[in-house]
Design a protein around this motif. Structure first.
Motif, short mmCIF file in Angstrom:
data_model
loop_
_atom_site.label_atom_id
_atom_site.label_comp_id
_atom_site.label_asym_id
_atom_site.label_seq_id
_atom_site.Cartn_x
_atom_site.Cartn_y
_atom_site.Cartn_z
N THR A 1 0.84 -1.20 0.00
CA THR A 1 0.00 0.00 0.00
C THR A 1 0.87 1.25 0.00
O THR A 1 2.02 1.22 0.45
CB THR A 1 -0.95 0.04 1.22
N GLU B 1 1.30 0.41 7.73
CA GLU B 1 0.38 -0.33 6.86
C GLU B 1 -0.40 -1.36 7.69
O GLU B 1 0.13 -1.94 8.63
CB GLU B 1 1.17 -1.06 5.78
N PRO C 1 -3.59 -4.08 2.61
CA PRO C 1 -3.56 -4.71 1.29
C PRO C 1 -4.78 -5.62 1.15
O PRO C 1 -5.12 -6.35 2.08
CB PRO C 1 -2.28 -5.53 1.30
N ALA D 1 -4.58 1.87 5.60
CA ALA D 1 -4.99 0.98 4.51
C ALA D 1 -4.41 -0.40 4.75
O ALA D 1 -3.32 -0.55 5.31
CB ALA D 1 -4.50 1.51 3.16
#
Length: 171
Positions: free
Chosen positions: A22, A84, A31, A29
Motif C-alpha cells: 500500500t 500499513e 492490502p 490501509a
C-alpha cells in the motif's frame, strides 16, 4: 454457530507478498486479498472444495503481537495510519469463497476486515450475508502444513455473537 462449520481441511493461502504494497499516503490501509489472488493459489494448489477452511497467512500476529510499547505496531499504528495494515479479504473475495462452498475463513491478522472501517464493514457484511464464520488472530500459521485438519471452538459467552475460542490443527 455449529462447531462443524469451523472445522475442515486447512487451505493456507500465503499472502505475505501483499505486505508492503500500500502507498503510505493512503494509510490507514490494508492490502486487499482479491478473488484473483485466491484463484492464483487454486491454480497452484488445487481448487477449493466445499467444507475447506480457508486461512490467510500474512505473518502479522507472529511478527507484531508483543507487549507494549513495541506491541503498538500490531494494531495501534496501522489503525492510526502510522503503519500499513495487515492483508485482509475484501467483500468480493468473501463472496467468491462462499460461492465455492467455503463456510469458514480465518486469518493471522487481528481482524478479517483490515484497518479501513468502511471496507471492513462490507467484508463483515458479506461474511454474515453468506452465513460464513470468521476466525481471527491465529498464530504459528507458518508451521501449519497443507492438508492439516483445522478445528475452532468458540467459548460460549451469553449474549455475544462472537468471542474468543481455541483453534487446533491436526496433522
Amino acid at each position: 454457530m455449529p462447531v462443524a462449520q469451523t472445522c475442515g481441511n486447512a487451505r493456507v493461502i500465503d499472502v505475505t507478498h501483499l505486505v508492503g504494497t500500500t502507498d503510505k499516503k493512503d494509510w490507514p490501509a490494508s492490502p486487499e486479498i482479491t478473488p484473483a489472488k485466491i484463484q492464483r493459489y487454486e491454480a497452484k494448489a488445487g481448487a477449493l472444495r466445499p467444507g475447506d477452511v480457508v486461512i490467510f497467512r500474512s505473518g502479522h500476529s507472529d511478527k507484531f503481537y508483543r507487549p507494549l510499547p513495541v506491541g503498538a505496531a500490531c494494531m495501534e499504528a496501522p489503525l492510526n495510519g502510522a503503519a500499513e495494515g495487515w492483508p485482509a479479504p475484501g467483500p468480493d473475495a468473501v463472496r467468491y469463497l462462499a460461492d465455492k462452498g467455503i463456510r469458514c475463513v480465518a486469518t493471522d491478522g487481528p481482524t478479517l476486515g483490515g484497518v479501513e472501517p468502511r471496507r471492513a464493514l462490507w467484508t463483515y457484511w458479506a461474511l454474515a450475508g453468506k452465513g460464513m464464520v470468521g476466525v481471527e488472530y491465529l498464530t504459528n500459521l507458518g508451521r501449519l502444513p497443507e492438508g492439516a485438519y483445522f478445528l475452532f471452538a468458540a467459548v460460549k459467552v451469553r449474549g455475544c455473537h462472537g468471542g474468543p475460542g481455541r483453534a487446533i490443527a491436526l496433522y
